[in-house]
Enzyme design. Structure first.
Site, mmCIF file in Angstrom:
data_model
loop_
_atom_site.group_PDB
_atom_site.id
_atom_site.type_symbol
_atom_site.label_atom_id
_atom_site.label_comp_id
_atom_site.label_asym_id
_atom_site.label_seq_id
_atom_site.Cartn_x
_atom_site.Cartn_y
_atom_site.Cartn_z
ATOM 1 N N ASP A 36 74.812 -9.642 18.198
ATOM 2 C CA ASP A 36 74.183 -10.742 18.928
ATOM 3 C C ASP A 36 74.998 -12.037 18.787
ATOM 4 O O ASP A 36 75.716 -12.239 17.800
ATOM 5 C CB ASP A 36 72.779 -11.012 18.385
ATOM 6 C CG ASP A 36 71.751 -10.025 18.892
ATOM 7 O OD1 ASP A 36 72.145 -9.017 19.500
ATOM 8 O OD2 ASP A 36 70.550 -10.252 18.646
ATOM 9 N N ASP A 37 74.839 -12.909 19.778
ATOM 10 C CA ASP A 37 75.197 -14.334 19.719
ATOM 11 C C ASP A 37 76.650 -14.663 20.023
ATOM 12 O O ASP A 37 77.004 -15.838 20.072
ATOM 13 C CB ASP A 37 74.828 -14.964 18.367
ATOM 14 C CG ASP A 37 73.360 -14.847 18.041
ATOM 15 O OD1 ASP A 37 72.591 -14.422 18.925
ATOM 16 O OD2 ASP A 37 72.969 -15.165 16.900
ATOM 17 N N HIS A 67 72.002 -11.983 26.565
ATOM 18 C CA HIS A 67 71.261 -12.611 25.451
ATOM 19 C C HIS A 67 70.948 -14.067 25.793
ATOM 20 O O HIS A 67 70.846 -14.906 24.905
ATOM 21 C CB HIS A 67 72.094 -12.508 24.174
ATOM 22 C CG HIS A 67 71.327 -12.707 22.903
ATOM 23 N ND1 HIS A 67 70.074 -12.169 22.673
ATOM 24 C CD2 HIS A 67 71.641 -13.380 21.761
ATOM 25 C CE1 HIS A 67 69.661 -12.505 21.465
ATOM 26 N NE2 HIS A 67 70.577 -13.247 20.891
ATOM 27 N N HIS A 74 70.941 -19.418 24.414
ATOM 28 C CA HIS A 74 70.257 -18.930 23.208
ATOM 29 C C HIS A 74 69.090 -19.845 22.831
ATOM 30 O O HIS A 74 68.897 -20.213 21.671
ATOM 31 C CB HIS A 74 71.250 -18.809 22.038
ATOM 32 C CG HIS A 74 70.751 -17.913 20.940
ATOM 33 N ND1 HIS A 74 70.036 -18.384 19.844
ATOM 34 C CD2 HIS A 74 70.878 -16.580 20.747
ATOM 35 C CE1 HIS A 74 69.743 -17.381 19.040
ATOM 36 N NE2 HIS A 74 70.237 -16.272 19.561
ATOM 37 N N HIS A 134 75.484 -9.609 13.820
ATOM 38 C CA HIS A 134 75.807 -10.810 14.590
ATOM 39 C C HIS A 134 77.312 -11.055 14.501
ATOM 40 O O HIS A 134 77.880 -10.994 13.404
ATOM 41 C CB HIS A 134 75.066 -12.038 14.047
ATOM 42 C CG HIS A 134 73.572 -11.931 14.157
ATOM 43 N ND1 HIS A 134 72.818 -11.161 13.293
ATOM 44 C CD2 HIS A 134 72.704 -12.479 15.042
ATOM 45 C CE1 HIS A 134 71.542 -11.248 13.639
ATOM 46 N NE2 HIS A 134 71.439 -12.035 14.700
#
Length: 234
Positions: free
Chosen positions: A41-42, A92, A96, A188
């Site tokens: 993620d991210d 995503h 964010h 991540h």
């Protein structure tokens, strides 16, 4: 009359299925085949994502990257490398944002803007979505589904908490001790602080799981083994 109304209201609450939203989310895929989906993620991150891609390539592992749109705009070459090396690019959101308390319009814009960015870079529209911070409600799930997404979270006990920098050994132990076929593992590749522990943990986890007979596939590949595969927005 008021007592009867209260009773009927409580009855309705207790008999309404509380798992309904969960049924629209993929947490893991029941399968007897030794395969798991590693997710990040991210990102992308200019420092850590390339290192992660190199490690994945070393072990013939495919992963799914839940990408933040504005970071993809910043590092399009990393996104292209991910795609060219057989990994999956997923949505995503653009910035964010924490969706708690946000309007329907804001949520829709965040998903669509990221989707458009990824399409411009890859020529493909993502089909998987993961909400920021893992927070979801009916509105978020409905918006994602209406845009044609399958909502993907992660398996119980397979949140590595690597963003907290708990130590490489703890990250490795958490994954290895709880590993089961069909799981979706959460890492991540960007976030506040260093992702060095994530990179090092991956170097240790992949050979251990490979020795145990596991293969590493994208989420979409894993979903082909889902009993309700045809009902998902793929």
């Amino acid at each position: 009359m008021n007592v009867l109304f209260l009773f009927l209201s409580l009855l309705l609450i207790t008999t309404t299925p509380v798992h309904r939203i969960h049924d629209d989310i993929v947490w893991n895929v029941p399968t007897n085949e030794k395969m798991v989906a590693i997710t990040f993620d991210d990102g992308p991150d200019i420092l850590y994502t390339p290192d992660i891609l190199t490690i994945l390539k070393q072990y013939d592992a495919k992963a799914t990257f839940f990408v933040v749109g504005f970071r993809a705009e910043k590092y399009p070459d990393i996104i292209k490398r991910q795609m060219n090396e057989g990994h999956e690019i997923a949505n995503h959101t653009y910035k964010h944002l924490d969706f708690r308390g946000k309007s329907k319009q804001t949520i829709e814009e965040e998903i669509k803007k990221s989707e458009d960015v990824l399409y411009d870079i890859t020529g493909k529209r993502p089909t998987l979505f993961r909400p920021p911070l893992g927070y979801y409600n009916k509105q978020i799930i409905d918006i994602a589904k209406q845009r044609g997404y399958t909502v993907v979270m992660w398996s119980k006990h397979q949140d590595t908490y690597d963003w907290q920098n708990p130590g490489t050994r703890r990250i490795v132990r958490r994954v290895i001790e709880h590993i089961e076929p069909g799981q979706i593992i959460l890492f991540h590749d960007h976030g506040s602080g260093s992702r060095k522990q994530t990179v090092q943990a991956l170097k240790e986890i992949l050979p251990i799981l490979k020795e145990k007979g596991y293969t590493f596939v994208t989420v979409s590949e894993l979903l082909k083994h889902h009993p309700n595969y045809r009902d998902l927005n793929l």
